[in-house]
Design an enzyme around this catalytic site. Sequence first.
Site, PDB file in Angstrom:
ATOM      1  N   HIS A 185       0.835  -1.199   0.000  1.00 43.93           N
ATOM      2  CA  HIS A 185       0.000   0.000   0.000  1.00 43.93           C
ATOM      3  C   HIS A 185       0.875   1.255   0.000  1.00 43.93           C
ATOM      4  O   HIS A 185       0.448   2.324  -0.436  1.00 43.93           O
ATOM      5  CB  HIS A 185      -0.912   0.032   1.227  1.00 43.93           C
ATOM      6  CG  HIS A 185      -2.022  -0.969   1.163  1.00 43.93           C
ATOM      7  ND1 HIS A 185      -1.876  -2.270   1.590  1.00 43.93           N
ATOM      8  CD2 HIS A 185      -3.296  -0.854   0.707  1.00 43.93           C
ATOM      9  CE1 HIS A 185      -3.023  -2.912   1.418  1.00 43.93           C
ATOM     10  NE2 HIS A 185      -3.889  -2.077   0.894  1.00 43.93           N
ATOM     11  N   ASP A 257      -4.229  -5.468  -8.205  1.00 44.39           N
ATOM     12  CA  ASP A 257      -4.495  -4.920  -6.882  1.00 44.39           C
ATOM     13  C   ASP A 257      -4.747  -3.423  -7.074  1.00 44.39           C
ATOM     14  O   ASP A 257      -4.562  -2.879  -8.179  1.00 44.39           O
ATOM     15  CB  ASP A 257      -3.295  -5.176  -5.960  1.00 44.39           C
ATOM     16  CG  ASP A 257      -3.691  -5.225  -4.489  1.00 44.39           C
ATOM     17  OD1 ASP A 257      -4.805  -4.790  -4.149  1.00 44.39           O
ATOM     18  OD2 ASP A 257      -2.876  -5.694  -3.682  1.00 44.39           O
TER      19      ASP A 257
END
Length: 492
Positions: A185, A257
């Site tokens: 992330h 993702d």
Amino acid sequence: MTQLDTDLALLADTVLQPGFVGTAAPDWVRRRLGRGLGGVALYSRNIADRAQVAALTAQLRAENPDVVIAVDEEAGDVTRLDAGTGSDRPGNLALGAVDDAALTEAVARDIGADLAAVGVTLNYAPTVDVNSRPENVVIGVRSFGADPALVARHSAAWVRGLQSAGVAACAKHFPGHGDTVEDSHYDAARVHSSRAELAAVALPPFAAAIRAGVRAVMTGHLLVSAYDTDLPATLSPALLTGLLREELGFDGLIVTDGIEMAAVAKQWGVGGAAVRALAAGADAICVGGEYKNEGIVGLLRNSIVTAVREGVLAEQRLSDAAARVRELATWQRVASAATVPRTPEVGLRAARRAVRVSGPGLPLAAPPHVVELDTPTGIAVDQAMPWGVAAPLGARWAATTAERVTADAAPSWLDAALAAASGRPLVVVGRDVRQHPWAVSARAALLAARPDAVVVELGMPEPVPVGATYLVTHGGTRACAVAAAEVLTGQH
């Protein structure tokens, strides 16, 4: 706009899976679905209860009957349907600890039945990463375990179970996020394994999922130097086309993702990362965990169209990607024809089988005082999701008392906690305690004063049991907490 631009815009819209805000579809989402937007991704912010989700998906499908409606429902610590309560099923680590593939398949089938009933067509699960590095902060209890063969058989079972209910599974995070320490992330996670090591450890679960017929694979924002020293897997032709398509033989949907994650967006921008992902072999672009408005969808579409016009992205590659999105929608229409009933009791049954206890002293002789060490979780876990064993203990023993201790607690907390536990059992609860030095110290201080305390670990178990009595659930879900409370009280 020329006809070519219109055609390209439609193809670009087809490959997008954006998120949005609200428990009903905003006008911009409905408008774009009517113009060909191929998918949406639901997050916990879109979910209040089952009836509301069913109404929302019906609203979406009314605008585009073939829309792919995705959700990230691992049904363990990462849950979207049950973010407000905690999942009534255990997660992957608990299932791996039990090591009963039939049970894993049954749990996944129940998840699929639950999702199908509310109109979801694609589940961004299972996590098939092998948790080969214990200090991994991203995967942990989301993995079935550290043994590639175990992870492979449970990955295949999970895929079979979910898809038997008519919901497409999505194995993630290719080519394996388990041997990393970074959180993608925030930055590209690095995998230093050789090709031989990857083939022996990280890839078998993906191969098993593919043999089981998995309909989708999600890429990881992982820099895998054995295959590509410059580009993360999401953007790497060597990994997506060379390894996944050609070597492993996967012909289903490759979905990224979150394309806005810093691991790819920081260097290439959201639009640039999307274009590179499609060029590398991805078919669908997931976006909306952090960016969740119409502007990001327009930016992505325009970036894709411009890339084709300028020769950066082949039109045939974009067309093939859109075709795979449509193929998934077609599969789901057929697969969903068979209605699978829910078996909600299977979750608690699995959670009970996953509990492990070392040492004497259980069940407790009287209602305890519970100290819960409030350690933070990874970003994939909803921070507001309730957790802990104090609530289910209190439901069984009303005289149970409890407190939460945080990293910034005043020094006086220890004396107060020990006073509250005077003359009664003490239960010390934590999640992944060993990853948080302050929590390790707090637990040690409690055990020094109360060596008879029962230690409950709701996350990754430690290599050596801690304390005289050590109870491990292999997950922090509501089902896991209830199973722990049953063992602590002796009340099933």
